[in-house]
Motif scaffolding. Structure first.
Motif, PDB file in Angstrom:
ATOM      1  N   PHE A  27       0.825  -1.212   0.000  1.00 58.22           N
ATOM      2  CA  PHE A  27       0.000   0.000   0.000  1.00 58.22           C
ATOM      3  C   PHE A  27       0.862   1.265   0.000  1.00 58.22           C
ATOM      4  O   PHE A  27       0.643   2.177  -0.806  1.00 58.22           O
ATOM      5  CB  PHE A  27      -0.921  -0.015   1.216  1.00 58.22           C
ATOM      6  N   PHE A  28       1.867   1.327   0.879  1.00 61.93           N
ATOM      7  CA  PHE A  28       2.680   2.538   0.999  1.00 61.93           C
ATOM      8  C   PHE A  28       3.487   2.820  -0.275  1.00 61.93           C
ATOM      9  O   PHE A  28       3.522   3.951  -0.760  1.00 61.93           O
ATOM     10  CB  PHE A  28       3.632   2.433   2.195  1.00 61.93           C
ATOM     11  N   ILE A  29       4.129   1.786  -0.808  1.00 60.59           N
ATOM     12  CA  ILE A  29       4.950   2.005  -2.015  1.00 60.59           C
ATOM     13  C   ILE A  29       4.063   2.287  -3.223  1.00 60.59           C
ATOM     14  O   ILE A  29       4.403   3.118  -4.081  1.00 60.59           O
ATOM     15  CB  ILE A  29       5.861   0.788  -2.289  1.00 60.59           C
ATOM     16  N   LYS A  30       2.923   1.618  -3.310  1.00 59.52           N
ATOM     17  CA  LYS A  30       2.007   1.859  -4.432  1.00 59.52           C
ATOM     18  C   LYS A  30       1.514   3.305  -4.400  1.00 59.52           C
ATOM     19  O   LYS A  30       1.438   3.977  -5.439  1.00 59.52           O
ATOM     20  CB  LYS A  30       0.822   0.893  -4.330  1.00 59.52           C
ATOM     21  N   THR A  31       1.192   3.794  -3.205  1.00 58.50           N
ATOM     22  CA  THR A  31       0.765   5.192  -3.056  1.00 58.50           C
ATOM     23  C   THR A  31       1.901   6.130  -3.436  1.00 58.50           C
ATOM     24  O   THR A  31       1.706   7.131  -4.146  1.00 58.50           O
ATOM     25  CB  THR A  31       0.329   5.463  -1.599  1.00 58.50           C
ATOM     26  N   TRP A  32       3.111   5.820  -2.954  1.00 56.90           N
ATOM     27  CA  TRP A  32       4.313   6.616  -3.244  1.00 56.90           C
ATOM     28  C   TRP A  32       4.530   6.716  -4.756  1.00 56.90           C
ATOM     29  O   TRP A  32       4.701   7.809  -5.307  1.00 56.90           O
ATOM     30  CB  TRP A  32       5.500   5.934  -2.560  1.00 56.90           C
ATOM     31  N   THR A  33       4.535   5.553  -5.439  1.00 56.40           N
ATOM     32  CA  THR A  33       4.825   5.555  -6.876  1.00 56.40           C
ATOM     33  C   THR A  33       3.741   6.282  -7.678  1.00 56.40           C
ATOM     34  O   THR A  33       4.034   6.920  -8.686  1.00 56.40           O
ATOM     35  CB  THR A  33       4.971   4.112  -7.408  1.00 56.40           C
ATOM     36  N   LYS A  34       2.489   6.191  -7.216  1.00 59.98           N
ATOM     37  CA  LYS A  34       1.411   6.902  -7.920  1.00 59.98           C
ATOM     38  C   LYS A  34       1.600   8.405  -7.847  1.00 59.98           C
ATOM     39  O   LYS A  34       1.432   9.128  -8.837  1.00 59.98           O
ATOM     40  CB  LYS A  34       0.050   6.519  -7.315  1.00 59.98           C
ATOM     41  N   LEU A  35       1.965   8.894  -6.654  1.00 62.95           N
ATOM     42  CA  LEU A  35       2.182  10.337  -6.481  1.00 62.95           C
ATOM     43  C   LEU A  35       3.363  10.821  -7.318  1.00 62.95           C
ATOM     44  O   LEU A  35       3.302  11.866  -7.964  1.00 62.95           O
ATOM     45  CB  LEU A  35       2.426  10.654  -4.998  1.00 62.95           C
ATOM     46  N   VAL A  36       4.443  10.025  -7.305  1.00 62.89           N
ATOM     47  CA  VAL A  36       5.642  10.412  -8.071  1.00 62.89           C
ATOM     48  C   VAL A  36       5.362  10.341  -9.566  1.00 62.89           C
ATOM     49  O   VAL A  36       5.834  11.171 -10.352  1.00 62.89           O
ATOM     50  CB  VAL A  36       6.838   9.505  -7.682  1.00 62.89           C
ATOM     51  N   GLN A  37       4.564   9.339  -9.975  1.00 64.30           N
ATOM     52  CA  GLN A  37       4.236   9.174 -11.391  1.00 64.30           C
ATOM     53  C   GLN A  37       3.438  10.368 -11.918  1.00 64.30           C
ATOM     54  O   GLN A  37       3.645  10.816 -13.051  1.00 64.30           O
ATOM     55  CB  GLN A  37       3.444   7.882 -11.579  1.00 64.30           C
ATOM     56  N   LYS A  38       2.547  10.890 -11.077  1.00 60.90           N
ATOM     57  CA  LYS A  38       1.753  12.056 -11.486  1.00 60.90           C
ATOM     58  C   LYS A  38       2.632  13.275 -11.726  1.00 60.90           C
ATOM     59  O   LYS A  38       2.337  14.122 -12.562  1.00 60.90           O
ATOM     60  CB  LYS A  38       0.705  12.367 -10.419  1.00 60.90           C
ATOM     61  N   SER A  39       3.723  13.354 -10.958  1.00 63.64           N
ATOM     62  CA  SER A  39       4.646  14.480 -11.136  1.00 63.64           C
ATOM     63  C   SER A  39       5.625  14.233 -12.278  1.00 63.64           C
ATOM     64  O   SER A  39       6.448  15.093 -12.598  1.00 63.64           O
ATOM     65  CB  SER A  39       5.425  14.732  -9.839  1.00 63.64           C
ATOM     66  N   GLY A  40       5.557  13.032 -12.879  1.00 67.74           N
ATOM     67  CA  GLY A  40       6.432  12.699 -14.010  1.00 67.74           C
ATOM     68  C   GLY A  40       7.862  12.400 -13.620  1.00 67.74           C
ATOM     69  O   GLY A  40       8.761  12.447 -14.460  1.00 67.74           O
ATOM     70  N   MET A  41       8.104  12.062 -12.354  1.00 67.33           N
ATOM     71  CA  MET A  41       9.477  11.826 -11.883  1.00 67.33           C
ATOM     72  C   MET A  41       9.747  10.358 -11.540  1.00 67.33           C
ATOM     73  O   MET A  41      10.788  10.029 -10.978  1.00 67.33           O
ATOM     74  CB  MET A  41       9.739  12.675 -10.634  1.00 67.33           C
ATOM     75  N   LEU A  42       8.815   9.464 -11.883  1.00 69.31           N
ATOM     76  CA  LEU A  42       8.992   8.051 -11.545  1.00 69.31           C
ATOM     77  C   LEU A  42      10.056   7.418 -12.435  1.00 69.31           C
ATOM     78  O   LEU A  42       9.920   7.382 -13.652  1.00 69.31           O
ATOM     79  CB  LEU A  42       7.662   7.294 -11.693  1.00 69.31           C
ATOM     80  N   LYS A  43      11.129   6.934 -11.813  1.00 65.98           N
ATOM     81  CA  LYS A  43      12.230   6.318 -12.565  1.00 65.98           C
ATOM     82  C   LYS A  43      12.155   4.795 -12.552  1.00 65.98           C
ATOM     83  O   LYS A  43      12.622   4.145 -13.476  1.00 65.98           O
ATOM     84  CB  LYS A  43      13.573   6.763 -11.973  1.00 65.98           C
ATOM     85  N   GLN A  44      11.596   4.222 -11.470  1.00 62.30           N
ATOM     86  CA  GLN A  44      11.554   2.767 -11.342  1.00 62.30           C
ATOM     87  C   GLN A  44      10.192   2.324 -10.827  1.00 62.30           C
ATOM     88  O   GLN A  44       9.746   2.783  -9.784  1.00 62.30           O
ATOM     89  CB  GLN A  44      12.653   2.302 -10.373  1.00 62.30           C
ATOM     90  N   PRO A  45       9.502   1.431 -11.554  1.00 62.99           N
ATOM     91  CA  PRO A  45       8.191   0.961 -11.082  1.00 62.99           C
ATOM     92  C   PRO A  45       8.342   0.071  -9.838  1.00 62.99           C
ATOM     93  O   PRO A  45       9.423  -0.448  -9.554  1.00 62.99           O
ATOM     94  CB  PRO A  45       7.653   0.166 -12.271  1.00 62.99           C
ATOM     95  N   PHE A  46       7.232  -0.112  -9.149  1.00 56.21           N
ATOM     96  CA  PHE A  46       7.223  -0.952  -7.942  1.00 56.21           C
ATOM     97  C   PHE A  46       7.110  -2.417  -8.356  1.00 56.21           C
ATOM     98  O   PHE A  46       6.189  -2.797  -9.067  1.00 56.21           O
ATOM     99  CB  PHE A  46       6.038  -0.544  -7.061  1.00 56.21           C
ATOM    100  N   THR A  47       8.057  -3.235  -7.934  1.00 60.04           N
ATOM    101  CA  THR A  47       8.087  -4.645  -8.319  1.00 60.04           C
ATOM    102  C   THR A  47       7.827  -5.543  -7.114  1.00 60.04           C
ATOM    103  O   THR A  47       7.925  -5.118  -5.969  1.00 60.04           O
ATOM    104  CB  THR A  47       9.456  -5.013  -8.917  1.00 60.04           C
ATOM    105  N   ARG A  48       7.522  -6.793  -7.414  1.00 62.11           N
ATOM    106  CA  ARG A  48       7.306  -7.750  -6.316  1.00 62.11           C
ATOM    107  C   ARG A  48       8.605  -8.038  -5.570  1.00 62.11           C
ATOM    108  O   ARG A  48       8.595  -8.398  -4.391  1.00 62.11           O
ATOM    109  CB  ARG A  48       6.682  -9.050  -6.842  1.00 62.11           C
ATOM    110  N   GLN A  49       9.751  -7.867  -6.261  1.00 59.34           N
ATOM    111  CA  GLN A  49      11.040  -8.062  -5.585  1.00 59.34           C
ATOM    112  C   GLN A  49      11.248  -6.991  -4.516  1.00 59.34           C
ATOM    113  O   GLN A  49      11.703  -7.284  -3.405  1.00 59.34           O
ATOM    114  CB  GLN A  49      12.186  -8.020  -6.607  1.00 59.34           C
ATOM    115  N   GLU A  50      10.875  -5.759  -4.841  1.00 61.22           N
ATOM    116  CA  GLU A  50      10.986  -4.661  -3.871  1.00 61.22           C
ATOM    117  C   GLU A  50      10.018  -4.887  -2.706  1.00 61.22           C
ATOM    118  O   GLU A  50      10.350  -4.626  -1.547  1.00 61.22           O
ATOM    119  CB  GLU A  50      10.682  -3.337  -4.571  1.00 61.22           C
ATOM    120  N   ASN A  51       8.840  -5.398  -3.021  1.00 66.00           N
ATOM    121  CA  ASN A  51       7.853  -5.736  -1.988  1.00 66.00           C
ATOM    122  C   ASN A  51       8.420  -6.792  -1.030  1.00 66.00           C
ATOM    123  O   ASN A  51       8.243  -6.725   0.193  1.00 66.00           O
ATOM    124  CB  ASN A  51       6.582  -6.263  -2.661  1.00 66.00           C
TER     125      ASN A  51
END
Length: 696
Positions: A91-115
């Motif tokens: 939940f926390f990382i998914k929320t984080w990546t969504k916010l960063v993606q909206k700003s156009g600064m997402l460099k790395q998607p959230f993966t199951r390995q990171e989870n």
């Protein structure tokens, strides 16, 4: 006619589309996990251990450490929190990546390995709250617990908590287990194909989160968790207002009458233990209730009637020469009987499993370790196993690193620990470190077969052996407790790491990222857990005493085990030893019957270890947990699919909300802010006397 033909054609086209869609859905369902994720690139191990993953891990580690610490200091029953950690991490990382993606600064998607890295880090960190002994051996060294265990206590058998030496001790003993079994990861995971049920279940959970359907369900589960987290937190806050004195508030509500309340039979409105009851199997909750009825409902009232005959009527209620002695030592006898039986059972299964595995190998083949090459994939290997094996063996952890790490930390530890505990000689520590790797292997292997970690049993073994070796005159009680901590930390972290390797294997997370995240999580725990314990210790007066909010029951149990190892049975009250023998044998026999009758019938026979816990504490938490079981049972009857999907999330919300309330409540206590109201329940006669006194 033309219109009719056109309609028929459209209907046929719609049917064809439906058939295509159903075929496509069926094809997706028939795909294996790794075929579903085949289009997604697996990042290198350095990109699996990200800054955002570590930040989220740190926040969740604090949350879960509060929860585990509260459970540790109340009853010592700690359910698996893997589902909560995986769900909240997602939940926390998914929320984080969504916010960063909206700003156009997402460099790395959230993966199951990171989870998986987050999961590993959080569990490793919060696990220190248990293996660190804050509710058992470490707090058992304190003067508070020592005063309850014996009338005459020597100063050399006491060491009061202090933040400095606790952090130092936890740091020097918590990392050894990680290095002790690293070279054997290939044997355990690939060659022996051990199940590691908790690690496997966690991997399935994380894999499901990252499929489209699983992500939708995870969002709903997080929403449910959030609702019950809020309810539980606000309920804890509301209850606080009515706890201005001893025995005040909803926690002292005499649900079944005042006589039952005196014998610890009441519902204390604890959201935490209702949630724990929803997570724990029905059998554990029923076993707790059976143990409570047997002890507080039957045995203790009967033994209390022997006051003046079996023991002096002038003794204080907390004296171990009186009724308290029967409560503590009979519980210890059952715990030891259950522990010995399961130790021998798991050890025999481990040795038998090893024998069978080694017989399969040619006599000229050396047992492979992590650095050896893998045998060729056999035709029977599935696509998933081939992919997972290939990636699992890709990032090696050098054998020299594991050996050098173990030896270096062992030397530092052997030189440091005698300065923290003068009673624990350097040669005791060396002996422990020589025998620890084989024991860590046995525990990790047994855990892979049965999902049962015997860390506390190995710790008790160290209590008796090192305590007896040191002797009473040389501070054997404290030496035994410290040795228990050293041994428990090694074997506990070893089995935890192997569970994490299994999770990583099934989510394609690199063994290096698993090892690094386990080290980082352990380092976090070495700071967070002592600080959280210190907050509890300073904020809540009476911590560790039987009638307090946090009685820390296992601290007294572990200390008395150490006293038994050093001094023998001379301190026991009359007939207590006979009863202890009876309950020790009963625990072994009950376990034997459970194994003999098969799984189905064994589900109706109580667990001796669970039965022993209320012997000392009472039944109030067992009633809470049975309420949790009842809620889940009714929910399952009404809607089984929803209960299976959302039950763990609801339970986690109840546990997390009530657990995190302890942070603001401890801060209020430290700041000198006290509840304004005392809600107390009195009998009619007592109430008349109080009214008369106030009116006069």
């Amino acid at each position: 006619m033309g219109l009719t033909e056109k309609l028929e054609e459209e209907e046929e086209e719609m049917n064809r589309r439906k058939e295509d869609d159903s075929e496509e859905a069926a094809a997706k369902e028939s795909l294996s996990i790794e075929q579903i994720f085949a289009s997604k690139e697996v990042p290198p191990w350095q990109k699996q251990v990200t800054i955002r993953a570590l930040v989220v891990s740190f926040v969740l580690s604090i949350l879960f450490t509060f929860i585990v610490m509260k459970l540790n200091l109340t009853t010592g029953i700690i359910p698996s929190l893997n589902v909560s950690a995986g769900l909240l991490g997602f939940f926390f990382i998914k929320t984080w990546t969504k916010l960063v993606q909206k700003s156009g600064m997402l460099k790395q998607p959230f993966t199951r390995q990171e989870n998986t890295v987050i999961q590993t880090c959080v569990v490793a960190s919060s696990g220190i709250a248990f293996s660190g002994g804050f509710g058992s051996y470490l707090f058992g060294m304190s003067e508070v617990v020592a005063k309850q265990s014996a009338e005459d206590t020597s100063a050399k058998d006491i060491k009061n908590p202090a933040l400095g030496w606790i952090i130092g001790f936890i740091f020097v003993v918590s990392f050894l287990g990680l290095f002790s079994v690293v070279p054997l990861r290939k044997i355990m995971i690939i060659d022996f194909k051990l199940t590691y049920p908790s690690g496997t279940a966690t991997a399935h959970l994380i894999n499901s989160f990252h499929t489209p359907q699983g992500a939708k369900l995870a969002k709903k589960q997080v929403r449910a968790l959030g609702k019950f987290f809020s309810f539980s937190f606000l309920w804890g806050f509301f209850q606080w207002f009515f706890t201005a004195g001893d025995d005040c508030g909803f926690v002292s509500f005499p649900t079944f009458g005042l006589k039952a309340y005196e014998n610890k039979f009441y519902f204390d409105f604890s959201a935490t233990y209702v949630g724990v009851g929803m997570i724990c199997p029905y059998l554990i909750n029923i076993s707790l209730l059976v143990g409570a009825i047997l002890s507080w409902g039957i045995m203790w009232p009967l033994i209390d009637n022997k006051k003046g005959s079996w023991y002096s009527a002038d003794l204080s209620p907390s004296s171990l020469h009186g009724l308290q002695g029967y409560k503590v030592f009979i519980a210890i006898a059952m715990i030891l009987g259950d522990g010995l039986y399961n130790f021998l059972k798991v050890l025999s299964r481990t040795l038998l499993g090893l024998y069978k595995q080694l017989r399969k190998k040619d006599s000229g083949v050396v047992i492979p370790v992590a650095s050896n090459s893998s045998p060729q994939d056999t035709p029977s290997q599935s696509y998933d196993d081939q992919i997972r094996t290939q990636l699992f063996l890709k990032d090696q952890i050098p054998l020299w690193l594991a050996i050098a790490g173990y030896v270096t930390i062992a030397i530092i530890s052997a030189a440091t620990l005698p300065h923290i505990f003068h009673q624990l000689k350097w040669y005791y520590i060396v002996v422990i470190y020589i025998i620890a790797p084989p024991l860590a292997f046995c525990n990790a292997y047994g855990c892979g077969l049965t999902d049962w970690s015997l860390a506390s049993t190995y710790g008790k073994l160290a209590i008796f052996t090192i305590g007896a070796w040191a002797g009473a005159s040389q501070g054997g009680v404290l030496a035994g407790l410290a040795a228990c901590g050293v041994m428990m930390n090694i074997v506990s972290t070893a089995s935890d790491l192997m569970q994490d390797f299994k999770t990583g294997y099934m989510t394609l997370a690199s063994p290096r990222s698993m090892f690094v995240s386990q080290i980082i999580g352990t380092a976090m725990g070495c700071i967070i857990s002592p600080c959280v314990f210190w907050l509890f210790y300073k904020a809540f007066s009476g911590l560790g005493t039987p009638d307090s909010e946090y009685p820390a029951p296992y601290a007294l149990v572990y200390r008395n085990m150490s006293i038994l190892g050093v001094q023998g049975f001379s301190a026991l009250p009359k007939n207590c030893l006979t009863l202890c023998y009876g309950f020790f044998i009963a625990a072994v026999v009950i376990n034997g019957i459970r194994d003999a009758v098969g799984k189905k019938r064994a589900s109706y026979i109580p667990l001796p270890m669970a039965m022993a816990i209320p012997f000392y504490l009472g039944s109030y938490f067992a009633i809470d947990m049975c309420v949790g079981s009842f809620i889940l049972y009714v929910w399952g009857k009404l809607n089984k699919a929803k209960a299976d999907a959302f039950g763990p999330a609801v339970a986690s919300g109840l546990i997390c909300g009530d657990g995190i309330w302890t942070l603001p409540s401890s801060i209020l206590a430290l700041a000198g802010v006290h509840p304004p109201i005392c809600m107390k329940f009195l009998s009619r006669g007592t109430n008349v006397k109080v009214d008369g006194f106030l009116a006069s």
